[in-house]
Motif scaffolding. Structure first.
Motif, short mmCIF file in Angstrom:
data_model
loop_
_atom_site.label_atom_id
_atom_site.label_comp_id
_atom_site.label_asym_id
_atom_site.label_seq_id
_atom_site.Cartn_x
_atom_site.Cartn_y
_atom_site.Cartn_z
N ILE A 24 46.99 -28.78 89.96
CA ILE A 24 47.75 -27.68 90.54
C ILE A 24 47.38 -26.40 89.82
CG2 ILE A 24 50.05 -26.72 90.97
CD1 ILE A 24 51.10 -29.58 90.97
N TYR A 25 46.98 -25.38 90.57
CA TYR A 25 46.67 -24.06 90.02
C TYR A 25 47.71 -23.08 90.51
CZ TYR A 25 42.10 -25.71 88.63
OH TYR A 25 41.09 -26.38 88.03
N HIS A 26 48.16 -22.24 89.62
CA HIS A 26 49.14 -21.22 89.97
C HIS A 26 48.46 -19.86 89.81
CE1 HIS A 26 52.48 -18.45 88.70
NE2 HIS A 26 52.82 -18.78 89.91
N MET A 27 48.47 -19.06 90.85
CA MET A 27 47.84 -17.75 90.80
C MET A 27 48.80 -16.73 91.40
SD MET A 27 44.05 -18.90 92.00
CE MET A 27 43.41 -17.27 92.12
N LEU A 28 48.82 -15.55 90.83
CA LEU A 28 49.63 -14.46 91.39
C LEU A 28 48.83 -13.74 92.46
CD1 LEU A 28 51.02 -12.92 88.09
CD2 LEU A 28 52.28 -14.30 89.73
N SER A 29 49.54 -13.11 93.35
CA SER A 29 48.86 -12.33 94.37
C SER A 29 48.17 -11.14 93.70
CB SER A 29 49.85 -11.83 95.43
OG SER A 29 50.70 -10.87 94.86
N GLU A 30 47.24 -10.53 94.38
CA GLU A 30 46.48 -9.39 93.83
C GLU A 30 47.41 -8.24 93.45
OE1 GLU A 30 42.95 -6.34 95.19
OE2 GLU A 30 43.12 -8.28 96.18
N LYS A 31 48.44 -8.02 94.27
CA LYS A 31 49.41 -6.96 93.98
C LYS A 31 50.07 -7.18 92.63
CE LYS A 31 53.96 -5.46 95.53
NZ LYS A 31 55.03 -5.73 96.49
N TYR A 32 50.50 -8.39 92.37
CA TYR A 32 51.17 -8.68 91.11
C TYR A 32 50.19 -8.69 89.94
CZ TYR A 32 55.47 -9.59 93.62
OH TYR A 32 56.58 -9.44 94.38
N GLN A 33 48.96 -9.10 90.17
CA GLN A 33 47.94 -9.04 89.11
C GLN A 33 47.69 -7.59 88.70
OE1 GLN A 33 44.58 -11.17 90.68
NE2 GLN A 33 45.49 -13.17 90.31
N ASN A 34 47.58 -6.69 89.68
CA ASN A 34 47.38 -5.27 89.38
C ASN A 34 48.58 -4.69 88.63
OD1 ASN A 34 44.88 -5.29 90.60
ND2 ASN A 34 45.64 -4.56 92.56
N GLU A 35 49.78 -5.06 89.08
CA GLU A 35 50.99 -4.58 88.41
C GLU A 35 51.03 -5.08 86.96
OE1 GLU A 35 55.86 -4.91 88.85
OE2 GLU A 35 54.58 -5.57 90.49
N GLN A 36 50.61 -6.33 86.74
CA GLN A 36 50.58 -6.89 85.40
C GLN A 36 49.62 -6.11 84.50
OE1 GLN A 36 52.51 -9.37 84.36
NE2 GLN A 36 51.66 -9.40 82.30
N LYS A 37 48.45 -5.74 85.03
CA LYS A 37 47.47 -4.96 84.26
C LYS A 37 48.03 -3.59 83.90
CE LYS A 37 43.39 -7.19 86.18
NZ LYS A 37 42.22 -7.04 87.06
N GLU A 38 48.70 -2.93 84.86
CA GLU A 38 49.30 -1.62 84.61
C GLU A 38 50.38 -1.70 83.53
OE1 GLU A 38 50.77 -0.08 88.32
OE2 GLU A 38 48.77 -0.06 89.23
N LEU A 39 51.20 -2.74 83.58
CA LEU A 39 52.24 -2.91 82.58
C LEU A 39 51.65 -3.16 81.20
CD1 LEU A 39 54.84 -5.04 84.59
CD2 LEU A 39 55.04 -2.65 83.89
N GLU A 40 50.59 -3.94 81.13
CA GLU A 40 49.93 -4.19 79.84
C GLU A 40 49.37 -2.89 79.27
OE1 GLU A 40 47.10 -7.24 80.73
OE2 GLU A 40 48.63 -8.81 80.80
N THR A 41 48.82 -2.02 80.13
CA THR A 41 48.30 -0.73 79.67
C THR A 41 49.44 0.15 79.16
OG1 THR A 41 46.50 -0.86 81.28
CG2 THR A 41 47.01 1.32 80.39
N LYS A 42 50.55 0.19 79.89
CA LYS A 42 51.70 0.98 79.46
C LYS A 42 52.24 0.48 78.13
CE LYS A 42 53.32 2.51 83.98
NZ LYS A 42 54.39 2.42 84.98
N ILE A 43 52.30 -0.83 77.96
CA ILE A 43 52.79 -1.40 76.71
C ILE A 43 51.88 -1.00 75.56
CG2 ILE A 43 53.04 -3.59 75.44
CD1 ILE A 43 54.11 -4.78 78.09
N ARG A 44 50.58 -1.05 75.77
CA ARG A 44 49.62 -0.66 74.74
C ARG A 44 49.80 0.81 74.36
NH1 ARG A 44 45.11 -0.91 77.36
NH2 ARG A 44 45.31 -3.14 77.71
N GLN A 45 49.98 1.68 75.36
CA GLN A 45 50.18 3.11 75.11
C GLN A 45 51.48 3.36 74.34
OE1 GLN A 45 50.00 4.62 79.10
NE2 GLN A 45 47.77 4.89 79.06
N LEU A 46 52.54 2.64 74.70
CA LEU A 46 53.82 2.80 74.01
C LEU A 46 53.72 2.34 72.56
CD1 LEU A 46 56.31 1.69 76.80
CD2 LEU A 46 56.03 3.99 75.85
#
Length: 126
Positions: free
Chosen positions: A34-56
């Motif tokens: 079983i593989y679990h994958m997020l949709s592209e929308k959620y993957q992009n949102e995850q990347k943006e949040l990781e960038t914001k966390i790094r900046q903070l």
């Protein structure tokens, strides 16, 4: 992985998560992976949040450094609260550098010269 390699693909309507079942053949039994994958929308949102966390984190580290520098300055100032005379030791302790700019002669014949003083741990005060 290729889309055609999945035996079954399920998608959550609420979250957009994809669940992929892959059938694997083994000599004695059948096994599903079983593989679990997020949709592209959620993957992009995850990347943006990781960038914001790094900046903070970077902003927070800068603020912590500024606070530490201010504490060091205060400790230095406590040592030299009421100086009786201006000594070389006092200047070397409190002042990081002094920049003296070229003199500018005014129309009335007077000279003006800018002097910048950079204090240790806090920098230039305007």
């Amino acid at each position: 992985m290729q889309t055609g390699a999945f035996a079954v693909t399920l998608r959550s309507k609420n979250t957009g998560h994809y669940w992929h079942l892959i059938e694997r053949e083994y000599p004695t039994f059948r096994h599903f992976v079983i593989y679990h994958m997020l949709s592209e929308k959620y993957q992009n949102e995850q990347k943006e949040l990781e960038t914001k966390i790094r900046q903070l984190h970077e902003t927070m580290e800068a603020a912590v450094q500024t606070a530490a520098d201010a504490e060091k300055w205060i400790a230095l100032m406590k040592q030299y609260v009421n100086p009786v005379e201006l000594t070389a030791e006092l200047l070397n302790t409190l002042i990081e550098k002094i920049t003296v700019h070229e003199a500018v002669k005014g129309e009335d014949g007077s000279c003006e010269q800018e002097v910048e003083i950079y204090y240790r741990f806090i920098g230039k005060i305007d």
